[in-house]
Design a protein around this motif. Sequence first.
Motif, short mmCIF file in Angstrom:
data_model
loop_
_atom_site.label_atom_id
_atom_site.label_comp_id
_atom_site.label_asym_id
_atom_site.label_seq_id
_atom_site.Cartn_x
_atom_site.Cartn_y
_atom_site.Cartn_z
N THR A 17 0.83 -1.20 0.00
CA THR A 17 0.00 0.00 0.00
C THR A 17 0.86 1.25 0.00
O THR A 17 0.56 2.22 -0.68
CB THR A 17 -0.94 0.01 1.23
OG1 THR A 17 -1.75 -1.16 1.16
CG2 THR A 17 -1.80 1.24 1.26
N ALA A 21 0.52 3.86 -2.95
CA ALA A 21 0.09 5.22 -2.60
C ALA A 21 1.05 6.26 -3.16
O ALA A 21 0.63 7.29 -3.67
CB ALA A 21 -0.02 5.36 -1.09
N GLN A 24 1.02 6.60 -7.17
CA GLN A 24 -0.12 7.29 -7.75
C GLN A 24 0.11 8.78 -7.86
O GLN A 24 -0.58 9.46 -8.59
CB GLN A 24 -1.38 7.01 -6.92
CG GLN A 24 -1.81 5.57 -7.02
CD GLN A 24 -2.96 5.24 -6.10
OE1 GLN A 24 -3.33 6.03 -5.25
NE2 GLN A 24 -3.52 4.05 -6.26
N SER A 52 -1.48 9.51 3.33
CA SER A 52 -2.44 9.02 2.34
C SER A 52 -3.30 7.94 2.99
O SER A 52 -2.89 7.30 3.95
CB SER A 52 -1.74 8.48 1.09
OG SER A 52 -0.97 7.35 1.42
N TRP A 53 -4.49 7.77 2.45
CA TRP A 53 -5.43 6.78 2.96
C TRP A 53 -5.84 5.87 1.82
O TRP A 53 -5.97 6.30 0.68
CB TRP A 53 -6.71 7.45 3.49
CG TRP A 53 -6.53 8.21 4.75
CD1 TRP A 53 -6.75 7.76 6.01
CD2 TRP A 53 -6.12 9.57 4.87
NE1 TRP A 53 -6.49 8.76 6.92
CE2 TRP A 53 -6.09 9.88 6.23
CE3 TRP A 53 -5.74 10.55 3.95
CZ2 TRP A 53 -5.73 11.12 6.71
CZ3 TRP A 53 -5.37 11.79 4.43
CH2 TRP A 53 -5.37 12.06 5.79
N GLN A 54 -6.06 4.62 2.16
CA GLN A 54 -6.63 3.68 1.21
C GLN A 54 -7.82 3.03 1.91
O GLN A 54 -7.67 2.46 3.00
CB GLN A 54 -5.62 2.62 0.78
CG GLN A 54 -6.21 1.64 -0.20
CD GLN A 54 -5.23 0.54 -0.57
OE1 GLN A 54 -4.29 0.27 0.16
NE2 GLN A 54 -5.46 -0.09 -1.69
N SER A 56 -11.09 0.36 1.47
CA SER A 56 -11.58 -0.75 0.66
C SER A 56 -12.90 -0.40 -0.01
O SER A 56 -13.82 0.09 0.63
CB SER A 56 -11.78 -1.99 1.56
OG SER A 56 -12.46 -3.00 0.87
N GLN A 64 -9.25 0.12 6.38
CA GLN A 64 -8.57 1.27 5.81
C GLN A 64 -7.10 1.22 6.17
O GLN A 64 -6.71 0.61 7.16
CB GLN A 64 -9.22 2.59 6.23
CG GLN A 64 -8.87 3.11 7.57
CD GLN A 64 -9.43 4.51 7.78
OE1 GLN A 64 -8.70 5.49 7.63
NE2 GLN A 64 -10.69 4.61 8.13
N LYS A 90 -2.62 -0.32 9.17
CA LYS A 90 -3.68 -1.03 8.46
C LYS A 90 -4.67 -1.49 9.50
O LYS A 90 -4.32 -2.21 10.43
CB LYS A 90 -3.15 -2.22 7.69
CG LYS A 90 -4.27 -3.04 7.08
CD LYS A 90 -3.92 -3.59 5.74
CE LYS A 90 -5.01 -4.46 5.15
NZ LYS A 90 -6.24 -3.77 4.86
#
Length: 201
Positions: A17, A21, A24, A52-54, A56, A64, A90
């Motif tokens: 991740t 991240a 991108q 940064s956040w990811q 689902s 997240q 995570k």
Amino acid sequence: MLKKLPSVLIFLAAIVTLVIAFKQTTQNGDALDSKVDPIQLNHSWQAFDTTSWQVSKLKPTESQTRVYAEEVFYQNQNKTSTFKAPYIIKDDSEQQYVLQSQFGSTRNDDKITLKQAVVIHSFTKTDQGENRILKTEQITYNTVTGLLTSPVYTEIIQPNATISGIGFEANTETGDYQFLSHVKTHYQPASPEKNGAPESP
């Protein structure tokens, strides 16, 4: 010594991740100011004090990942990056993983190396007996082969045991891991009062 380590998969998802991240956020080389001498630049883009956040798509309220770093430098041409003080969290409904180190780098966007004071925490929300910590000074993850390796002293700390050795390998596909040499295990049984049984006189 060969063991199963299913939580390594989630640790590696956090590392991947981090790379995704930062991949991108790319900058076109043509957009650089014409007054800047491109020979002096050894990176295509950079970021400082980033977060940064990811989240689902399938479970936006359940999972997240947050990624922090003090510095990130990325080179588009040879697909390498360096970063300082990565800190990754995570979080899902059952577990939380925290990964941190002083420095990191990627090569060809598929090999991720973390160096200096690498610590990976695994917290199980329902059973504290499953919490684990992996500590080492260097660890590399290959996203193509799924191998996690360290050539230096590594230890895994669990509630009742600490396993350590020099050289560490883990296969994230199977969950198997092993220490390569100088393997030591320190086992400390849980005290009876922690298990709910009174101590005998």
